[in-house]
Design a protein around this motif. Structure first.
Motif, PDB file in Angstrom:
ATOM      1  N   LEU A 231      21.839  57.505  79.962  1.00  0.00           N
ATOM      2  CA  LEU A 231      22.028  56.255  79.238  1.00  0.00           C
ATOM      3  C   LEU A 231      23.492  56.120  78.849  1.00  0.00           C
ATOM      4  N   THR A 232      23.948  54.876  78.792  1.00  0.00           N
ATOM      5  CA  THR A 232      25.272  54.625  78.218  1.00  0.00           C
ATOM      6  C   THR A 232      25.063  53.742  77.003  1.00  0.00           C
ATOM      7  N   SER A 233      26.033  53.724  76.087  1.00  0.00           N
ATOM      8  CA  SER A 233      25.822  52.928  74.882  1.00  0.00           C
ATOM      9  C   SER A 233      27.085  52.173  74.506  1.00  0.00           C
ATOM     10  N   ARG A 234      26.874  51.077  73.774  1.00  0.00           N
ATOM     11  CA  ARG A 234      28.014  50.335  73.214  1.00  0.00           C
ATOM     12  C   ARG A 234      27.558  49.728  71.888  1.00  0.00           C
ATOM     13  N   TYR A 235      28.547  49.489  70.986  1.00  0.00           N
ATOM     14  CA  TYR A 235      28.198  48.884  69.704  1.00  0.00           C
ATOM     15  C   TYR A 235      28.131  47.380  69.834  1.00  0.00           C
ATOM     16  N   ASP A 236      27.218  46.789  69.071  1.00  0.00           N
ATOM     17  CA  ASP A 236      27.083  45.340  69.081  1.00  0.00           C
ATOM     18  C   ASP A 236      27.001  44.873  67.640  1.00  0.00           C
ATOM     19  N   ASN A 237      27.974  44.038  67.235  1.00  0.00           N
ATOM     20  CA  ASN A 237      28.047  43.634  65.836  1.00  0.00           C
ATOM     21  C   ASN A 237      27.471  42.258  65.580  1.00  0.00           C
ATOM     22  N   SER A 238      26.833  41.657  66.608  1.00  0.00           N
ATOM     23  CA  SER A 238      26.503  40.243  66.477  1.00  0.00           C
ATOM     24  C   SER A 238      25.421  39.967  65.431  1.00  0.00           C
ATOM     25  N   SER A 239      24.479  40.893  65.226  1.00  0.00           N
ATOM     26  CA  SER A 239      23.409  40.589  64.265  1.00  0.00           C
ATOM     27  C   SER A 239      23.400  41.604  63.122  1.00  0.00           C
ATOM     28  N   ALA A 240      24.586  41.824  62.528  1.00  0.00           N
ATOM     29  CA  ALA A 240      24.690  42.877  61.528  1.00  0.00           C
ATOM     30  C   ALA A 240      24.131  42.462  60.177  1.00  0.00           C
ATOM     31  N   ALA A 241      23.864  41.164  59.994  1.00  0.00           N
ATOM     32  CA  ALA A 241      23.500  40.681  58.651  1.00  0.00           C
ATOM     33  C   ALA A 241      22.238  41.347  58.115  1.00  0.00           C
ATOM     34  N   GLU A 242      21.148  41.338  58.936  1.00  0.00           N
ATOM     35  CA  GLU A 242      19.904  41.905  58.407  1.00  0.00           C
ATOM     36  C   GLU A 242      19.892  43.433  58.481  1.00  0.00           C
ATOM     37  N   ARG A 243      21.015  44.002  58.964  1.00  0.00           N
ATOM     38  CA  ARG A 243      21.086  45.453  59.086  1.00  0.00           C
ATOM     39  C   ARG A 243      22.055  46.030  58.076  1.00  0.00           C
ATOM     40  N   GLY A 244      22.272  45.277  56.980  1.00  0.00           N
ATOM     41  CA  GLY A 244      23.180  45.762  55.959  1.00  0.00           C
ATOM     42  C   GLY A 244      24.578  46.011  56.509  1.00  0.00           C
ATOM     43  N   GLY A 245      24.995  45.179  57.451  1.00  0.00           N
ATOM     44  CA  GLY A 245      26.350  45.277  57.988  1.00  0.00           C
ATOM     45  C   GLY A 245      26.537  46.361  59.039  1.00  0.00           C
ATOM     46  N   ARG A 246      25.455  47.027  59.395  1.00  0.00           N
ATOM     47  CA  ARG A 246      25.585  48.115  60.391  1.00  0.00           C
ATOM     48  C   ARG A 246      25.425  47.549  61.802  1.00  0.00           C
ATOM     49  N   PRO A 247      26.209  48.058  62.732  1.00  0.00           N
ATOM     50  CA  PRO A 247      26.092  47.566  64.107  1.00  0.00           C
ATOM     51  C   PRO A 247      24.848  48.124  64.786  1.00  0.00           C
ATOM     52  N   LYS A 248      24.452  47.429  65.868  1.00  0.00           N
ATOM     53  CA  LYS A 248      23.395  47.976  66.726  1.00  0.00           C
ATOM     54  C   LYS A 248      24.057  48.848  67.777  1.00  0.00           C
ATOM     55  N   LEU A 249      23.376  49.920  68.178  1.00  0.00           N
ATOM     56  CA  LEU A 249      23.863  50.688  69.311  1.00  0.00           C
ATOM     57  C   LEU A 249      22.986  50.305  70.496  1.00  0.00           C
ATOM     58  N   ILE A 250      23.584  49.510  71.406  1.00  0.00           N
ATOM     59  CA  ILE A 250      22.806  49.003  72.531  1.00  0.00           C
ATOM     60  C   ILE A 250      22.909  49.993  73.685  1.00  0.00           C
ATOM     61  N   PHE A 251      21.789  50.337  74.266  1.00  0.00           N
ATOM     62  CA  PHE A 251      21.770  51.307  75.369  1.00  0.00           C
ATOM     63  C   PHE A 251      21.561  50.600  76.696  1.00  0.00           C
ATOM     64  N   ASN A 252      22.213  51.168  77.731  1.00  0.00           N
ATOM     65  CA  ASN A 252      21.990  50.677  79.085  1.00  0.00           C
ATOM     66  C   ASN A 252      21.712  51.868  79.972  1.00  0.00           C
ATOM     67  N   ILE A 253      20.935  51.628  80.992  1.00  0.00           N
ATOM     68  CA  ILE A 253      20.587  52.734  81.873  1.00  0.00           C
ATOM     69  C   ILE A 253      21.752  52.956  82.859  1.00  0.00           C
ATOM     70  N   SER A 254      22.137  54.200  83.028  1.00  0.00           N
ATOM     71  CA  SER A 254      23.241  54.513  83.950  1.00  0.00           C
ATOM     72  C   SER A 254      22.677  54.706  85.355  1.00  0.00           C
ATOM     73  N   SER A 255      23.557  54.860  86.325  1.00  0.00           N
ATOM     74  CA  SER A 255      23.022  55.021  87.688  1.00  0.00           C
ATOM     75  C   SER A 255      22.257  56.337  87.821  1.00  0.00           C
ATOM     76  N   ALA A 256      22.707  57.367  87.077  1.00  0.00           N
ATOM     77  CA  ALA A 256      21.960  58.630  87.096  1.00  0.00           C
ATOM     78  C   ALA A 256      20.551  58.427  86.540  1.00  0.00           C
ATOM     79  N   GLY A 257      20.480  57.618  85.489  1.00  0.00           N
ATOM     80  CA  GLY A 257      19.177  57.337  84.872  1.00  0.00           C
ATOM     81  C   GLY A 257      18.277  56.588  85.827  1.00  0.00           C
ATOM     82  N   ARG A 258      18.860  55.581  86.487  1.00  0.00           N
ATOM     83  CA  ARG A 258      18.090  54.836  87.464  1.00  0.00           C
ATOM     84  C   ARG A 258      17.539  55.770  88.543  1.00  0.00           C
ATOM     85  N   GLU A 259      18.390  56.693  88.970  1.00  0.00           N
ATOM     86  CA  GLU A 259      17.990  57.662  89.988  1.00  0.00           C
ATOM     87  C   GLU A 259      16.837  58.518  89.454  1.00  0.00           C
TER      88      GLU A 259
END
Lengths: 113, 885
Positions: free
Chosen positions: A59-87
């Motif tokens: 998996l790879t990850s990146r921070y996403d700050n777009s919906s931080a309001a209901e999360r007490g200002g904390r970012p989401k850590l969005i995961f994406n499947i890597s090519s190794a994961g797909r394999e």
């Protein structure tokens, strides 16, 4: 080769991340599994597993700050499947299909009665 | 916006890898906010649960956050030695634990019960804004409140803008025929579909709007199953309603609704369209020549409910409603010389307010619920008192252990931790076992209180969380004293064994014993009063003889038809011929049944009038049958009194009308509904309902036609079941379409006391629990006292003390403590008992017996409990005890 095989929950979570395309973070994954597999997994288990998968490079990850309001200002850590994961999930599926395909039809009939 | 508990967040932050914390906490917070839209408490609980899940995953923890091994081994060591200590002293651990289990289980059951009773009707949407129009009538002599109001009220108040939704209904009585089966015991109401706008009962299938059309009915799920064996696919099926205002008609099932929950004050199994009922009433000739516009303001008996808008003033709405009602009712009120008003009773409060007339279900009293909750706390207090008593007593014998620990370098905090840990283990263990015990005993308790409330105990997060918090706080408080006093012992004293026989902690122990004894004496005294009052009520002389009486219910709505009347008299003649029957009487009402026919006397020549009098129709034999004594005038004679204007009244009526003696009331006129009646006889007062109700004015007219409601039979044998069968077959022969209802009169009467019996059963159960815990504690305490006073008793024996002297010496302390507790408990018991007794029109007077008996019971049980230990002490052989040193 030993070590690249996936655990059952790991496989489930990788599949969920792939399904959720760009929307996969801890809570969303938990809810997805609950909804689609009718199985309740605790949030801590989800977190532990996704970080393990990230460490393994599936998996790879990146921070996403777009919906931080209901999360007490904390970012989401969005995961994406890597090519190794797909394999890895592809290998898992092939292994299973391979075994399913060779079940003699007789045993099915017995299992179904 | 609410936030989760701070402590758990801090705990999480301390442990989790700081790079992961933001992500994880963000997820948890999002989940928390989602959950807290439903219930804040549940959200908190789930948050703590989820957060504590992270303890399992070392991979997510800070690298340095693995607990340091020293601190860990301290906890482990404390835990292990706590378990060992508890195991070593099996008897005392057992006693403490048993007390705690019983205490927690009883307290949980009590709190669950009181919470259930308070939860009535809170499940409706906007329940806070929904009210019942409760009616207050006022005349010269009395004020009465009634749960129902006039038919026209609902429509008349529709002009009040604050009222959002409103509904009303009427209780009706009929039997239902489905194929060949006849069902009679349904709770039937007539209403419109707006009933389901005000109350949140879900429609399971069908269209509830059908209820506004004729010949469609709605039934509850259970009723559907009773009628058809299943609640599936029955929309559109036909049933026949029989004896609805004397009519029979076929209707279709239009809708099925979810059963009305147990915690609602409403009851309805079967709903008939109100609009159709009104049409039937208008077409049938039930109301004589009264105009319909008149009728709607005189037809009473409609419970009416409204929902007001958010932020609207309840008082203002109340004012507006009252002004509308008084505008329309003015002419009638003037004629009846009465006043009335309406007040808005919140629906959530209905069940826990003492009931008014025409309530659908017996109400509970918030005072009684508070009393039960107080007993729950008493029981908890007793259980903890036990625990403290036993652990302080035991602490003395553990002095050496403390000394050795100190020598090995343990500091005060560690020692305190040790004692607190033991207390915590006992309490939490006790709590877990108590919940398990309740799980097993739940069905039995539900049998006693007749309320199915344990189903939701384990989903009641609020109760569970607060109980568990109480357990933790309680265990710390009860562990605190031994922890502090023991850790303060001086090292030298402990090791030299000086403390083993000292009397430290005795004052505290004595105070705690006084607390226990006071609670116990209070409960036993109150229980004695309750039992005494109950047996007084059950055995009281009613003024009417109801022995060996079988009661058969006829059909009043058909009473005016001539075929019914002739069949009825033929039936009576046949009954008189049955060998087992001695006497027979027919009447519109009998003792034990609430007399709903109550009219006002009217003013004549401007005199003061307006007394409400119950009316009843009877036959000539009625007074002989029930042994009601005639104290003035004469009884009815069928030759003389046939026009129905002669009246026999009870003594209470003559008193209320202002006659100085019953004789003076004879030949005096009484006007009912414009017709003048003459009093020809006066009977002695008797209790129409149980003795808990004061005697009310009641009058009798000779009228066998309308007296067909009830047939009373006096049987020659006290076992009525054989005769009942003969009567039933006879009844079915004469009235093949009507269901037979025969009941033994004594049972009818006993039903009056259902509420009281339930109260008594609960109260006895709780008091016995409290007593059991107190006795358990005493057992534990005396066994310690034996070990502590061994040496003292031996020395006394050596110096020549007699057995008797020793016996007195050893029991003196308990006697003194009992006496002090008695002084504390009795005033409280007196005040509360007499308050309770004031609810009853006729009650026992509190005498010395009510205080002496509990004292004797408590002293005797104390004496018996300690007897074994006392004898063991007296029999001690001084040689074996004293040679040790």
């Amino acid at each position: 080769m030993k070590g690249t095989n996936l655990g059952e929950l790991e496989e489930l979570i990788l599949l969920s991340v792939a399904n959720l395309a760009e929307q996969a973070y801890g809570l969303a994954i938990r809810d997805f599994i609950k909804e689609r597999c009718a199985r309740s997994v605790s949030i801590s288990t989800v977190h532990a597993t996704i970080h393990r998968l990230e460490d393994k490079g599936y998996l790879t990850s990146r921070y996403d700050n777009s919906s931080a309001a209901e999360r007490g200002g904390r970012p989401k850590l969005i995961f994406n499947i890597s090519s190794a994961g797909r394999e890895a999930i592809r290998v898992a599926r092939d292994q299973r299909n391979n075994l399913w395909n060779t079940i003699p039809s007789l045993s099915f009939n017995i299992a179904l009665t | 916006m609410k936030s989760p508990p701070r402590w758990i967040v801090r705990w999480l932050e301390k442990r989790l890898d700081h790079r992961l914390f933001d992500e994880i906490y963000g997820d948890l917070l999002e989940d928390f906010h989602r959950n807290s839209t439903k219930s804040h408490l549940k959200a908190n609980w789930l948050f703590v649960l989820s957060a504590s899940g992270y303890v399992r995953y070392q991979g997510l923890h800070k690298i340095s956050s693995t607990p340091n091994s020293n601190a860990m081994s301290l906890w482990q060591n404390t835990f292990v030695s706590s378990i060992r200590n508890l195991k070593r002293n099996k008897l005392h651990t057992g006693i403490s634990l048993l007390g705690l289990i019983i205490g927690f289980a009883a307290a949980t059951a009590i709190f669950q019960y009181t919470l259930f009773e308070r939860s009535y009707d809170s499940f409706h949407r906007n329940a806070d804004r929904k009210y019942r129009l409760t009616h207050t009538f006022e005349n010269a002599t009395s004020i009465t409140e009634n749960a129902t109001t006039y038919l026209a009220v609902k429509e008349a108040i529709a002009e009040v803008p604050e009222i959002r939704t409103s509904t009303h209904f009427l209780n009706i009585d009929a039997s239902i025929r489905v194929d060949d089966n006849i069902f009679t015991n349904q709770d039937m109401i007539a209403t419109n579909s707006d009933f389901f706008d005000v109350f949140d009962f879900n429609i399971l299938s069908g269209q509830i709007d059908d209820l506004n059309k004729p010949n469609f009915v709605a039934i509850s799920e259970t009723t559907a199953t009773t009628f058809f064996g299943s609640s599936q696919d029955i929309i559109g099926k036909q049933v026949e309603i029989q004896n609805l205002f004397g009519l029979s008609l076929n209707v279709s099932i239009g809708a099925i609704y979810q059963d009305i929950p147990e915690n609602s004050h409403l009851r309805a199994d079967f709903i008939f369209p109100l609009s159709q009922l009104l049409t039937i009433a208008r077409n049938g000739n039930f109301f004589g020549n009264i105009q319909y516009s008149d009728l709607v303001w005189r037809w009473f008996g409609y419970p009416t409910y409204i929902e007001i808008g958010e932020g609207d003033s309840k008082d203002l709405v109340e004012q507006k409603i009252n002004s509308i009602i008084s505008r329309f009712r003015e002419p009638y009120n003037a004629a009846l010389n009465q006043k009335h008003s309406v007040w808005l009773q919140p629906i959530k409060a209905i069940h826990i307010t003492p009931g008014v007339q025409s309530e659908l279900k017996p109400n509970n009293d918030v005072a009684i619920l508070q009393l039960f909750a107080a007993i729950g706390f008493f029981i908890l207090l007793l259980a903890w008192t036990n625990h403290i008593n036993i652990s302080t007593a035991r602490a003395m014998t553990r002095a050496k252990e403390v000394g050795v620990r100190k020598v090995l370098g343990s500091d005060k905090r560690q020692l305190q931790l040790q004692f607190l840990m033991e207390s915590l283990l006992l309490n939490t263990g006790g709590f877990a076992l108590a919940i398990g015990l309740l799980f097993i005993l739940g069905p039995y308790i539900e049998g006693v209180v007749a309320i199915p409330f344990f189903g939701n105990l384990y989903q009641n997060y609020g109760l569970m969380t607060s109980l568990f918090a109480m357990v933790v706080v309680g265990s710390i408080l009860s562990g605190l004293y031994p922890a502090i006093s023991l850790s303060n012992f001086s090292l030298q004293d402990t090791l030299r064994g000086k403390l083993k026989h000292s009397r430290r902690g005795t004052t505290l122990r004595r105070i705690l014993v006084i607390v226990q004894f006071s609670c116990t004496i209070f409960l036993v005294s109150a229980l004695f009063t309750v039992q005494h009052q109950m047996s007084f009520m059950l055995s009281a002389d009613l003024g009417a003889n109801i022995d060996r009486t079988l009661l058969i219910t006829g059909h009043s709505s058909a009473a005016s038809s001539s075929t019914y009347r002739s069949r009825m008299s033929a039936f009576q003649n046949e009954l008189k011929l049955l060998p087992g029957i001695e006497e027979l009487s027919i009447s519109s009402i009998v003792p034990g049944i609430r007399n709903g026919f109550r009219v006002s006397t009217e003013a004549r020549n401007g005199e003061e009038a307006g007394l409400f009098v119950h009316r009843s129709s009877i036959d000539e034999e009625y007074f002989d049958f029930y042994d009601i004594e005639l104290i003035a005038g004469r009884s009815f004679h069928s030759g003389q009194d046939i026009d129905g204007t002669t009246l026999i009244v009870n003594k209470k009526t003559t008193e209320e009308l202002g006659f100085e003696s019953p004789e003076l009331a004879l030949q005096q006129p009484v006007i009912f509904a414009g017709i003048e009646h003459k009093i020809i006889g006066v009977v002695e007062d008797f209790y129409q309902l149980g003795v808990q109700q004061a005697v009310e004015p009641i009058s009798f007219t000779l009228d066998t036609a309308y007296a067909g409601n009830y047939i009373s039979l006096r049987t020659s044998a006290s076992n009525t079941s054989a005769i009942e069968q003969q009567v039933q077959s006879l009844f079915e022969h004469f009235f093949p379409d009507s269901p037979f209802t025969g009941r033994v009169m004594e049972n009818v009467f006993m039903d009056q006391y259902n509420g009281e019996e339930q109260f008594r059963d609960l109260f006895s159960m709780f008091s016995i629990v409290a007593l059991a815990i107190a006795i358990l504690g005493l057992v534990g305490l005396s066994s310690y006292i034996v070990s502590q006073r061994m040496k003292e008793v031996s020395v006394r024996k050596v110096l020549g003390a007699h057995d008797l002297q020793l016996f007195v010496l050893l029991n003196r302390e308990y006697l003194v403590l009992s006496a002090i507790s008695f002084v504390i408990a009795i005033p409280a018991a007196t005040i509360l008992s007499s308050q309770w007794l004031d609810n009853y029109a006729n009650h026992i007077t509190l005498g010395p017996l009510h205080f002496v008996v509990p004292l004797i019971i408590v002293i005797t049980s104390v004496f018996l409990t300690t007897l074994g230990y006392t004898i063991k002490l007296i029999r001690v052989n001084p040689a074996t005890v004293l040679k040790q040193e």
